[in-house]
Design an enzyme around this catalytic site. Structure first.
Site, PDB file in Angstrom:
ATOM      1  N   GLY A   1      -2.199  -5.549   8.253  1.00 31.44           N
ATOM      2  CA  GLY A   1      -3.465  -5.752   7.328  1.00 31.44           C
ATOM      3  C   GLY A   1      -3.106  -6.373   6.121  1.00 31.44           C
ATOM      4  O   GLY A   1      -4.047  -7.202   5.931  1.00 31.44           O
TER       5      GLY A   1
ATOM      6  N   HIS B   1       9.343 -24.386   8.655  1.00 28.63           N
ATOM      7  CA  HIS B   1       8.304 -25.019   9.626  1.00 28.63           C
ATOM      8  C   HIS B   1       6.854 -24.698   9.036  1.00 28.63           C
ATOM      9  O   HIS B   1       6.142 -25.568   9.034  1.00 28.63           O
ATOM     10  CB  HIS B   1       8.182 -24.495  11.022  1.00 28.63           C
ATOM     11  CG  HIS B   1       9.386 -24.794  11.906  1.00 28.63           C
ATOM     12  ND1 HIS B   1       9.159 -24.891  13.360  1.00 28.63           N
ATOM     13  CD2 HIS B   1      10.337 -25.702  11.598  1.00 28.63           C
ATOM     14  CE1 HIS B   1      10.381 -25.417  13.618  1.00 28.63           C
ATOM     15  NE2 HIS B   1      11.116 -25.993  12.582  1.00 28.63           N
TER      16      HIS B   1
ATOM     17  N   ASP C   1       0.870  -1.055   0.045  1.00 27.53           N
ATOM     18  CA  ASP C   1      -0.135  -0.056   0.011  1.00 27.53           C
ATOM     19  C   ASP C   1       0.912   1.111   0.049  1.00 27.53           C
ATOM     20  O   ASP C   1       2.146   1.175  -0.267  1.00 27.53           O
ATOM     21  CB  ASP C   1      -1.002  -0.025   1.224  1.00 27.53           C
ATOM     22  CG  ASP C   1      -0.298   0.029   2.372  1.00 27.53           C
ATOM     23  OD1 ASP C   1       0.934   0.286   2.620  1.00 27.53           O
ATOM     24  OD2 ASP C   1      -1.138   0.452   3.355  1.00 27.53           O
TER      25      ASP C   1
ATOM     26  N   CYS D   1       2.995  -3.392   3.937  1.00 28.09           N
ATOM     27  CA  CYS D   1       2.037  -1.929   4.279  1.00 28.09           C
ATOM     28  C   CYS D   1       2.642  -1.585   5.675  1.00 28.09           C
ATOM     29  O   CYS D   1       4.011  -1.708   5.982  1.00 28.09           O
ATOM     30  CB  CYS D   1       0.546  -2.401   4.602  1.00 28.09           C
ATOM     31  SG  CYS D   1       0.465  -3.705   6.123  1.00 28.09           S
ATOM     32  N   GLY D   2       2.239  -0.640   6.303  1.00 30.92           N
ATOM     33  CA  GLY D   2       2.808   0.197   7.359  1.00 30.92           C
ATOM     34  C   GLY D   2       3.369  -0.621   8.310  1.00 30.92           C
ATOM     35  O   GLY D   2       4.298  -0.751   9.044  1.00 30.92           O
ATOM     36  N   THR D   3       2.488  -1.620   8.898  1.00 31.72           N
ATOM     37  CA  THR D   3       2.615  -2.595  10.134  1.00 31.72           C
ATOM     38  C   THR D   3       3.030  -4.022   9.380  1.00 31.72           C
ATOM     39  O   THR D   3       3.684  -4.960  10.036  1.00 31.72           O
ATOM     40  CB  THR D   3       1.527  -2.780  11.153  1.00 31.72           C
ATOM     41  OG1 THR D   3       0.435  -3.160  10.254  1.00 31.72           O
ATOM     42  CG2 THR D   3       1.518  -1.475  11.727  1.00 31.72           C
TER      43      THR D   3
ATOM     44  N   ARG E   1       7.303 -33.645   9.816  1.00 32.50           N
ATOM     45  CA  ARG E   1       5.958 -33.421  10.857  1.00 32.50           C
ATOM     46  C   ARG E   1       5.519 -32.164  10.641  1.00 32.50           C
ATOM     47  O   ARG E   1       4.255 -32.188  11.354  1.00 32.50           O
ATOM     48  CB  ARG E   1       7.090 -33.198  12.300  1.00 32.50           C
ATOM     49  CG  ARG E   1       7.609 -32.244  12.485  1.00 32.50           C
ATOM     50  CD  ARG E   1       8.346 -32.200  13.916  1.00 32.50           C
ATOM     51  NE  ARG E   1       8.971 -30.992  14.421  1.00 32.50           N
ATOM     52  CZ  ARG E   1      10.047 -30.382  13.959  1.00 32.50           C
ATOM     53  NH1 ARG E   1      10.844 -30.967  13.080  1.00 32.50           N
ATOM     54  NH2 ARG E   1      10.541 -29.122  14.269  1.00 32.50           N
ATOM     55  N   HIS E   2       5.895 -31.443   9.866  1.00 30.07           N
ATOM     56  CA  HIS E   2       5.017 -29.836   9.737  1.00 30.07           C
ATOM     57  C   HIS E   2       4.031 -30.347   8.611  1.00 30.07           C
ATOM     58  O   HIS E   2       3.061 -29.621   8.548  1.00 30.07           O
ATOM     59  CB  HIS E   2       5.938 -28.953   9.083  1.00 30.07           C
ATOM     60  CG  HIS E   2       7.129 -28.749   9.973  1.00 30.07           C
ATOM     61  ND1 HIS E   2       6.963 -28.258  11.366  1.00 30.07           N
ATOM     62  CD2 HIS E   2       8.550 -28.836   9.999  1.00 30.07           C
ATOM     63  CE1 HIS E   2       8.338 -28.157  11.800  1.00 30.07           C
ATOM     64  NE2 HIS E   2       9.144 -28.389  11.116  1.00 30.07           N
TER      65      HIS E   2
HETATM   66  C1  RB5 Z   1      -2.191   2.775   6.518  1.00 32.05           C
HETATM   67  O1  RB5 Z   1      -2.065   4.004   7.242  1.00 32.05           O
HETATM   68  C2  RB5 Z   1      -2.022   1.512   7.356  1.00 32.05           C
HETATM   69  O2  RB5 Z   1      -3.159   1.506   8.312  1.00 32.05           O
HETATM   70  C3  RB5 Z   1      -1.527   0.399   6.691  1.00 32.05           C
HETATM   71  O3  RB5 Z   1      -0.469   0.486   6.017  1.00 32.05           O
HETATM   72  C4  RB5 Z   1      -1.267  -0.959   7.702  1.00 32.05           C
HETATM   73  O4  RB5 Z   1      -0.273  -0.435   8.662  1.00 32.05           O
HETATM   74  C5  RB5 Z   1      -2.349  -1.774   7.979  1.00 32.05           C
HETATM   75  O5  RB5 Z   1      -2.297  -2.738   8.753  1.00 32.05           O
END
Ligand code: RB5
Length: 150
Positions: free
Chosen positions: A75, A103, A13, A70-72, A137-138
């Site tokens: 998502g 694994h 994103d 994405c940012g984290t 095993r996996h």
């Molecule tokens: C975008 O602002 C942010 O919400 C998205 O990149 C992500 O981190 C969502 O999980």
């Protein structure tokens, strides 16, 4: 090896596209082709659209592995994991990247561009692409993962 087996589908994103673009070279350095499914600029987009696109590319045989950012990383990994046969691993270090292959037979690496730096991301991706699934095993556990996905 088929073209699809040598292809990594990548997508991100707006929070992740810059890291995605930086990581292309890591993929190409391993002799693999890149299928870039966007996004390719800072305009706001919705991460599920790009997670779904990578999962679909794996399902329909255009790629064997994926990279989503994405940012984290949260998502977009959730979006990928809604698809049968797609196994996205959100990794923050080389150890989880390695174990996701050994694994979990993860076929998509998810990274958080606002969480880890370029060097960690690069190392996670290099290990992810070069590590084999251990099988054994996996296997039964991997088979059970698809029991509740459409
Ligand atoms: C975008 O602002 C942010 O919400 C998205 O990149 C992500 O981190 C969502 O999980």
């Amino acid at each position: 090896m088929t073209d699809a087996a040598k292809t990594v589908a990548i997508a991100a994103d707006h929070a992740g596209y810059a890291l995605k673009d930086q990581l292309r070279a890591v993929i190409e350095a391993q002799g693999l082709a890149v299928l870039d499914l966007g996004t390719n600029g800072p305009d706001r987009v919705d991460y599920p659209d790009f997670g779904h696109a990578v999962a679909q590319a794996i399902r329909d045989g255009r790629a064997s592995r994926g990279l989503v950012v994405c940012g984290t990383g949260i998502g977009i990994s959730i979006a990928v994991n809604r698809h049968r046969g797609a196994r996205a691993a959100l990794c923050h270090d080389v150890t989880t990247a390695r174990l996701s292959r050994q694994h979990n037979d993860a076929n998509v690496l998810a990274l958080g561009a606002r969480i880890i730096g370029f060097e960690t991301a690069r190392d996670c991706l290099a290990v992810f692409l070069s590590t084999d699934y251990e099988g054994g095993r996996h296997g039964d556990r991997i088979a059970k993962l698809d029991a509740s996905t459409a």
